[in-house]
Design a protein around this motif. Structure first.
Motif, PDB file in Angstrom:
ATOM      1  N   ARG A 112       0.839  -1.206   0.000  1.00  0.00           N
ATOM      2  CA  ARG A 112       0.000   0.000   0.000  1.00  0.00           C
ATOM      3  C   ARG A 112       0.873   1.253   0.000  1.00  0.00           C
ATOM      4  O   ARG A 112       0.643   2.196  -0.756  1.00  0.00           O
ATOM      5  CB  ARG A 112      -0.912   0.006   1.223  1.00  0.00           C
ATOM      6  N   PHE A 164       2.293   1.803  -3.365  1.00  0.00           N
ATOM      7  CA  PHE A 164       1.357   2.438  -4.306  1.00  0.00           C
ATOM      8  C   PHE A 164       1.231   3.927  -4.049  1.00  0.00           C
ATOM      9  O   PHE A 164       1.192   4.731  -4.972  1.00  0.00           O
ATOM     10  CB  PHE A 164      -0.016   1.769  -4.222  1.00  0.00           C
ATOM     11  N   CYS A 208       3.244  -6.832  -7.085  1.00  0.00           N
ATOM     12  CA  CYS A 208       3.129  -5.426  -6.706  1.00  0.00           C
ATOM     13  C   CYS A 208       4.225  -4.607  -7.372  1.00  0.00           C
ATOM     14  O   CYS A 208       3.986  -3.515  -7.912  1.00  0.00           O
ATOM     15  CB  CYS A 208       3.212  -5.265  -5.208  1.00  0.00           C
ATOM     16  N   LEU A 223       3.373  -4.090 -10.823  1.00  0.00           N
ATOM     17  CA  LEU A 223       2.349  -3.060 -10.996  1.00  0.00           C
ATOM     18  C   LEU A 223       2.977  -1.669 -10.979  1.00  0.00           C
ATOM     19  O   LEU A 223       2.654  -0.809 -11.811  1.00  0.00           O
ATOM     20  CB  LEU A 223       1.303  -3.167  -9.892  1.00  0.00           C
ATOM     21  N   ASP A 272      -7.946  -7.432  -4.835  1.00  0.00           N
ATOM     22  CA  ASP A 272      -7.763  -5.983  -4.984  1.00  0.00           C
ATOM     23  C   ASP A 272      -6.681  -5.682  -6.000  1.00  0.00           C
ATOM     24  O   ASP A 272      -6.819  -4.801  -6.856  1.00  0.00           O
ATOM     25  CB  ASP A 272      -7.377  -5.360  -3.637  1.00  0.00           C
ATOM     26  N   ILE A 273      -5.620  -6.447  -5.898  1.00  0.00           N
ATOM     27  CA  ILE A 273      -4.510  -6.221  -6.808  1.00  0.00           C
ATOM     28  C   ILE A 273      -4.918  -6.582  -8.225  1.00  0.00           C
ATOM     29  O   ILE A 273      -4.581  -5.893  -9.201  1.00  0.00           O
ATOM     30  CB  ILE A 273      -3.285  -7.022  -6.355  1.00  0.00           C
ATOM     31  N   GLU A 290      -6.725  -3.730  -9.618  1.00  0.00           N
ATOM     32  CA  GLU A 290      -5.800  -2.657 -10.001  1.00  0.00           C
ATOM     33  C   GLU A 290      -5.168  -2.959 -11.354  1.00  0.00           C
ATOM     34  O   GLU A 290      -5.065  -2.095 -12.223  1.00  0.00           O
ATOM     35  CB  GLU A 290      -4.675  -2.516  -8.955  1.00  0.00           C
ATOM     36  N   GLN A 332     -14.990  -0.289  -6.277  1.00  0.00           N
ATOM     37  CA  GLN A 332     -14.711  -0.798  -7.623  1.00  0.00           C
ATOM     38  C   GLN A 332     -15.705  -0.230  -8.635  1.00  0.00           C
ATOM     39  O   GLN A 332     -15.321   0.198  -9.734  1.00  0.00           O
ATOM     40  CB  GLN A 332     -14.763  -2.320  -7.622  1.00  0.00           C
ATOM     41  N   GLN A 392     -14.832   3.292  -9.419  1.00  0.00           N
ATOM     42  CA  GLN A 392     -13.656   3.359 -10.284  1.00  0.00           C
ATOM     43  C   GLN A 392     -14.008   3.006 -11.728  1.00  0.00           C
ATOM     44  O   GLN A 392     -13.577   3.669 -12.679  1.00  0.00           O
ATOM     45  CB  GLN A 392     -12.572   2.401  -9.774  1.00  0.00           C
TER      46      GLN A 392
END
Lengths: 654, 766
Positions: B483, B486, B521, B524, B555-556, B559, B597, B600
């Motif tokens: 987190r 990010f 991660c 990403l 969640d990832i 993303e 979500q 978004q």
């Protein structure tokens, strides 16, 4: 038997060397070990070893002395031929034996199963338990035995011995396995060696044949027959055959040992000695037997000294010496010998159990722990080691653990007598009279000369208040140890309990005499079972005040007040020691300290004070009472007495 | 190997003796006692509070190890330190018998319930006034009794081994002892040897002590009890933190176990965890079965532990993605637990099922799982009340967190969500449930992230990382780190983010699954950077890689989906982008949509329309997204939506409205820390101003001053937008802004500057 001439020494060495090989060939490992130990304790054995190698085989080594019987046999052409012929089979059998496959070993030479419980045997057979309920036993007939023996005729004596011995050992092994747990239901007399009867008949047949033809079994078969007979409790016959065996081949120590086990008294020893050959082995046997019969005389010591001059470094002989000292309660001497043995032969575990007994009696806990330490590291699973550990735990008052170790010792070797006795002691401590009696019983069954077990039995029955029973066992113990005051004391006590006061008096007096002979009547059990009050610390010449007091009280019960008073005075006299008043003259010259004030002497003093008071000897009574006050024992009673006396005196005066 | 007793235990016992002899002066008592207790409990002696070290140090293998600050102080006997007295005590145990006596005599340490004391005893009591008597139930009393019991249970040969080990143990202090006692005897460690007075090369000596040298020293220095404790410690760590055993520890443990005649069954459990973390599916199953085979047969014959076996198996299955097996195993676990009335296990299983169906809704449905407990909320309520009834506070607390999470995803008021979190936090504090603290902090952090308070959100992550990282499961640590990463990436600090995730000191790097997650991660973050740099080929390459990677966290995955959409958008492939977004929408709807979500997705769609000149269609979608975000309290989403609205407004030349809206939200968006959003907003703001300028110019009453101010403002906003784009290394944005700036410059008549800007754009392109 002073110094040996060099020829004799060489001869002896050759004999011993031969004995080692002969015993190992027949898988008599213990005897082989014994002979080898003795061989190596000869002085200068190492440098003459090389030349003696050749001597064994050469018949030239036979000196002018009587030719050793074994050598005669090995020259016997028939046997040599047979042995050579069956060498491969012999080797097979030997290797089976070494692998502990006894039945297989026996089967190499013995055809089929042994004929059991031979009917044709003209021997008395007291124990024939196994014949019943056995199909095979029924089938055997004299003719069969005969034919069986004939089938064995083509076998050399060595192989025959090995095969029969394997049979015997396998029977013993099976017997042990069937006995299951120590002190369990199947333990004890329930199981027996089932091969014994068959072996008896075969050996009897073979040996009678041989001896009829003026031949013999080379000493070995006779030895085996002796063992088998002894196991069957046919002891007289066993003795004769063992004697024959040692005549034929004296260097088999096992035979001597078996013979010694059959001797119950010193008279029997003397009787047997007359029939024995005159050689060095007989000499050693005599010492060994005397030792195991607790004969501690100067003569035995001298014999031992002379034989030690031949084998100066023999651990066996040193052990015998230590045991002699142990039997005569000379613990320091004995301990020092054992200690020396321990440092010079640290890997030797034989007879460390006796050493541990000595350390136990002397309460040398650190040393006992150390002994247990080293022997455990050497071999954890030897009965001797287990006994040492058990003794140590017993000294720590951890009786449960001690019992565990004694049990382990017995599981390893059921015939280990001293373990049975010691286990009995532990059970007494744990107040388990039943188990104690059984343990002691087993001890005396396997060794009738174990006076400790007899004494223990008596003691247990005494605890159970079965005095006449106890008396019998005490008498057995006293018979084995006539010069042990403790035994007689116990006998006297029991007599007094069952009301035979005259006998009790005699026994107590005997105890007094015995006590004055020995240097102190130290208890042979270090633990303070029974009612001994530090008697162990008494020097020579001091009479045991406790016994004296008992004598006095018996006289009192017999209403012989004067006698009683005299003995009470004697008790008091022990406080100072003998030099003050030598009444009997026994103690002349000894300058030993007295016991000082003990509860017993105080009791005697109190008794005397009352006695004098009753007689009207107020002065003396007053003195005694005042002494009591000074000693600080029974002060209240003494003071009351003093007041009484004053009142009387004043009343008399007034 | 003994069960309990080791030489160090004897050393501790002699410390207890010293304490009871009152040789410890008053001011040293507390450090002394804490030293002895720490030695007793097996925590590291130097610093009882250092929890950072991986392993406890239960076996001190030599008497010299007992030298530390608390012990080297002066005792109440003048001229002697406590350590001196300790050495004296040790060397006074100078034979095997003395060892027996020493342990037997420990009985005298207890306070006696004396009957009427006689004269002797009265004297001894007077003497013993300074003697500390232990109660039988005090920690020391329990220890002393345990030692005595264990010693009584020892066979002679084992007692002997202990003694031999003890001689080796005290050997290092021989010099100190000789200095103290002025005794230079050669065998002072055994009195009997001294008395026998042997020559140094006597064979007896060899039997008694030399052979002990060939014993493995470790063997008698470690007891089975110690090993068990080490294993328990390891299991606890493995279970709690989800890490793996360090390699050195593994080696050490293996060498210890080689000495032990019996293998404690717990080792299989440890191995199971280790294999699991290593991603070794086969051997972890093997070890799990082995462990439960041994424990089931050794402990009670009934099936008490069966449900736990099933529970572990289910978790393991789920962890390796075998959901149908996991569900089957867990269902059986639930029914077995019911049968055995093991409520705690039942609760745990249900909680876990609930958690799993939340995390992998699709897979679980495919595996045939339909909620045992009806609706999710009911389920949680049921669990919570059950756990509270059973006083299982850990479960209660985690159920509350789940409730909070559910509330967040369903767009409940933030105040209620916070209430749940604070309740859980209260429970954690009250019952010191450290294992839940991490989850709670993460939850808090995500709440603040939703509220757009970037600083708070980051600081919660920092709290977790700095204060609780040794107490929380590594999974949560990883989540906090990602987190934070990010957040960093959003402000353009890609390198810091990547180093944060790929730091070799990370413990999760040893666990395969967490390692993979960290990789994703990192990927990403890199993808974000590529997208910003408009490095299309690199981005599609990275995207391809990431799509093939195993995605544990939904969640990832979301993303990633968004980023792939963005990629499509960037390359101008609007059709793909549209289908992409429809696909995502379908997926999330199937799994039960999170408000965040859907917000978004709506924004993305609106942006797509806005960019592809269907602004009007985008407008309504963006408006809907904004109202949804406002209702659910997703503040960054709200701004983003408003940004899109403004964009559309600008497109339809409603400049004034756009400016008004943007003026209202930009200050707050600045707090949110999303540089892309801010840059975009400034950019739109500049556009709106330009639009205003155009309107002004078109109007009759042209006001030069106003025009100039609008131009200046537009330039200013563009500068700001450029600044943020620059930080993000966003080339497209920079180009756009620079182009606009060039236009402005030209408007101002500043040709040179305009050319400059054009050159810069060219530079960027190159």
């Amino acid at each position: 038997m002073g110094g040996l001439s060099s020829a004799d020494a060489a001869q002896l060495q050759a004999h011993l060397q031969h004995a080692v090989t002969a015993c190992s060939e027949r898988c008599l490992w213990q005897s082989a070990k014994w002979a080898a130990e003795l061989l190596n304790s000869l002085p200068g054995v190492s440098d003459s070893l090389n030349q003696s190698d050749t001597e064994v085989d050469s018949p030239m080594s036979d000196g002018t002395q009587s030719t050793p019987p074994k050598l005669k046999i090995s020259v016997d052409p028939v046997q040599t031929q047979l042995e050579a012929k069956e060498l491969p089979r012999y080797l097979l059998a030997k290797s089976f034996f070494d692998c502990r496959e006894f039945d297989r070993c026996a089967a190499v030479f013995l055809p089929g199963s042994l004929p059991k419980g031979a009917v044709g045997s003209n021997l008395p057979q007291p124990n024939r338990r196994s014949s019943a309920g056995k199909g095979k036993a029924r089938m055997s007939t004299p003719i069969k035995v005969k034919s069986y023996e004939e089938s064995l005729s083509g076998i050399s004596h060595k192989s025959l011995f090995l095969a029969l011995y394997a049979k015997y050992i396998s029977g013993e092994k099976r017997k042990d396995e069937d006995s299951e747990m120590i002190l369990g239901p199947a333990d004890g007399g329930v199981t027996s060696n089932k091969e014994l009867n068959g072996l008896t008949s075969i050996l009897e047949g073979i040996l009678s044949n041989l001896h009829a033809n003026n031949a013999n079994g080379g000493g070995w078969l006779e030895y085996l027959y002796g063992i088998v007979l002894a196991k069957n409790k046919n002891e007289e016959l066993a003795k004769t055959w063992l004697i024959k065996s040692v005549h034929l081949y004296p260097y088999n120590w096992g035979a001597w040992e078996e013979l010694c086990n059959l001797l119950g008294t010193i008279e029997q020893l003397q009787q047997v000695t007359e029939q024995l050959p005159q050689n060095i082995m007989t000499y050693i046997f005599h010492i060994y037997a005397s030792q195991s019969l607790f004969q501690v005389t100067d003569q035995v010591h001298n014999q031992l000294t002379s034989i030690q001059s031949i084998f100066p470094s023999s651990a066996f002989l040193k052990t015998q010496r230590a045991l002699l000292f142990y039997h005569s309660k000379d613990f320091e001497e004995s301990e020092s010998i054992f200690s020396e043995l321990l440092t010079s032969y640290p890997h030797r575990i034989d007879s460390v159990d006796v050493y541990s007994n000595i350390l136990y009696v002397m309460s040398l806990r650190p040393k006992l722990a150390f002994l247990a330490h080293t022997s455990t590291l050497t071999d954890k699973f030897r009965p001797e080691t287990c006994i040492v550990v058990g003794n140590y735990y017993s000294l720590l008052s951890q009786h449960e653990k001690a019992v565990i170790y004694f049990r382990r010792a017995l599981t390893l070797d059921r015939t280990f007598t001293s373990a049975w006795t010691l286990m009995g002691h532990e059970y007494v401590e744990m107040k388990n009279s039943h188990a104690a009696i059984e343990s002691y019983r087993r001890a005396v069954e396997s060794n009738r000369r174990d006076y400790r077990a007899w004494y223990g039995l008596g003691q247990t029955y005494e605890v159970l208040e079965m005095f006449s029973y106890a008396l019998w066992y005490y008498q057995r113990a006293a018979g084995l140890r006539p010069y042990d005051a403790k035994m007689w004391q116990a006998v006297g006590q029991c007599f007094a309990k069952v009301g035979k006061l005259g006998n009790a008096l005699r026994a107590y007096k005997r105890a007094l005499i015995a006590g004055s002979f020995n240097d102190g009547s130290a208890s042979s059990f270090g633990n303070s079972q029974g009612g001994e009050f530090g008697v162990g610390h008494l020097g020579g010449g001091v009479l045991d005040p406790e016994t004296l007091y008992q004598v006095a009280s018996i006289y009192e019960r017999l209403d012989q007040k004067e006698e009683s008073a005299a003995y009470m005075e004697l008790v008091l006299a022990q406080e100072e020691g003998p030099q003050a008043d030598d009444e009997d003259g026994i103690f002349a010259g000894s300058s030993v300290q007295g016991v000082g004030v003990t509860p017993t002497t105080s009791k005697a003093r109190m008794w005397l004070a009352r006695y004098e008071f009753a007689r009207g000897e107020y002065q003396r009574s007053m003195e005694l009472a005042n002494e009591l006050c000074q000693d600080g024992v029974e002060v209240e009673d003494a003071k009351a007495l003093v007041r009484d006396i004053r009142a009387r005196v004043e009343a008399d005066a007034g | 190997m003994s069960r309990y007793l080791t030489p160090s235990k004897i050393a501790i016992l002699s410390f207890v003796h010293l304490y009871c002899d009152s040789v410890v002066p008053a001011e040293t008592v507390i450090p002394f006692l804490s030293f002895v207790v720490s030695a007793l409990s097996g925590s590291p002696i130097e610093d009882p509070f250092a929890s950072g070290t991986e392993e406890a140090n239960p076996s001190l293998t030599s008497a010299a190890d007992f030298q530390c600050e608390a012990v080297t102080r002066a005792s109440s006997i003048p001229g002697r330190t406590i350590h001196d007295l300790f050495i004296k005590k040790l060397w006074e145990i100078d034979s095997l018998d003395a060892l027996h006596t020493f342990i037997q005599d420990s009985d005298s340490l207890f306070n006696k319930i004396t009957e009427v004391p006689d004269a002797d005893e009265r004297n001894s009591i007077a003497q013993n006034l300074h003697h500390v008597a232990l109660s039988r139930t005090s920690p020391f009393g329990v220890f002393v009794r345990r030692v005595r019991l264990e010693f009584t249970r020892l066979q002679f040969s084992d007692a002997l081994k202990l003694w031999l080990a003890f001689t080796a143990f005290k050997e290092p202090t021989q010099a100190a002892w000789e200095r103290q006692s002025r005794n230079q005897a050669s065998h002072s460690f055994d009195r009997v040897l001294q008395e026998l007075d042997l020559e140094p090369n006597n064979e007896l000596l060899g039997i008694a002590y030399e052979s002990s040298k060939s014993f493995d020293k470790m063997e008698s220095m470690i007891s089975a009890n110690d090993i068990e404790r080490i294993l328990e410690f390891q299991v606890e760590r493995l279970q709690k933190l989800g890490t793996r055993m360090p390699k050195e520890m593994n080696d050490q443990l293996r060498s210890m176990l080689e000495l032990s005649p019996t293998t404690p069954s717990l080792i299989h459990f440890v191995r199971f965890f280790d294999a699991w973390r290593a991603g070794d599916y086969v051997s972890s199953f093997d070890n799990l079965h082995r462990y439960f085979d041994y424990t089931l047969q050794s402990q009670t014959r009934d099936k008490t532990h069966y449900q736990y076996a099933l529970l572990h198996m289910a978790i393991l299955h789920a962890d390796f993605g075998c959901f149908s097996e996991a569900v089957a195993a867990m269902n059986e676990a639930v029914s077995t637990a019911r049968e055995n009335q093991d409520i705690s296990c039942l609760n745990f299983s249900l909680n876990w099922l609930n958690h799993l169906s939340k995390a992998y809704p699709l897979e679980m449905k495919a595996a045939g799982y339909s909620g045992v407990l009806g609706s999710e909320r009911d389920g949680l309520l049921f669990l919570k009340s059950k756990a509270r009834d059973m006083k299982m506070w850990t479960l209660t607390s985690s159920a509350m967190l789940s409730e909070a999470r559910l509330g967040l995803s369903q767009g409940e008021p933030v105040s209620r969500v916070l209430e749940h979190i604070y309740q859980s936090s209260h429970l954690n504090a009250q019952h010191s449930i450290n294992s839940n603290t991490g989850a709670q902090l993460l939850m808090q952090s995500s709440v603040f992230a939703r509220l757009g308070i970037h600083a708070n959100s980051t600081s919660y992550c920092d709290t977790l990382l700095d204060c609780y990282s040794s107490l929380t499961p590594q999974e949560d640590v990883l989540r906090a780190k990602s987190r934070k990463a990010f957040h960093l990436a959003m402000s353009g600090r890609y390198d810091t983010a990547i180093t944060l995730l790929s730091d070799p000191s990370n413990q999760f790097s040893q666990t395969l699954r967490l390692q993979q997650q960290a990789m994703v991660c990192t990927g990403l973050v890199k993808l974000m950077r590529h997208l910003h740099r408009s490095d299309s080929s690199a981005a599609s390459y990275a995207l391809m890689h990431l799509k093939s990677a195993p995605l544990a966290d939904p969640d990832i995955a979301f993303e990633l989906d968004l980023l792939s959409f963005q990629h499509a958008l960037q390359t101008g492939d609007y059709t793909t982008a549209l289908t992409r977004i429809e696909d995502i929408k379908k997926d999330t709807e199937a799994a039960g949509t999170d408000v965040y979500q859907s917000v978004q997705l709506a924004i993305s769609k609106a942006r797509l329309f806005a960019q592809s000149d269907f602004g009007e269609r985008g407008f309504s979608i963006a408006l809907r997204a904004a109202s949804l975000a406002q209702k659910a309290g997703i503040v960054p989403g709200l701004w983003d939506a408003v940004g899109v609205i403004c964009n559309v407004l600008v497109n339809v030349e409603e400049y004034q409205a756009a400016v008004g809206l943007l003026d209202a939200i930009i200050p707050q968006a600045l707090e949110g820390g999303d540089f892309m959003l801010i840059a975009r907003l400034y950019n739109t703001q500049a556009d709106a101003h330009m639009g205003l300028l155009g309107g002004e110019k078109a109007a009759e009453s042209s006001n030069a001053q106003k025009e100039a101010s609008l131009l200046w403002k537009a330039g200013l906003y563009l500068d700001r937008a450029e600044g943020f784009y620059k930080k993000l290394e966003d080339i497209d944005g920079m180009e756009e802004v620079l182009g606009k700036k060039a236009v402005i410059a030209r408007l101002r008549g500043d040709v040179e500057v305009a050319v400059n800007h054009a050159l810069k754009v060219l530079e960027l392109r190159s």
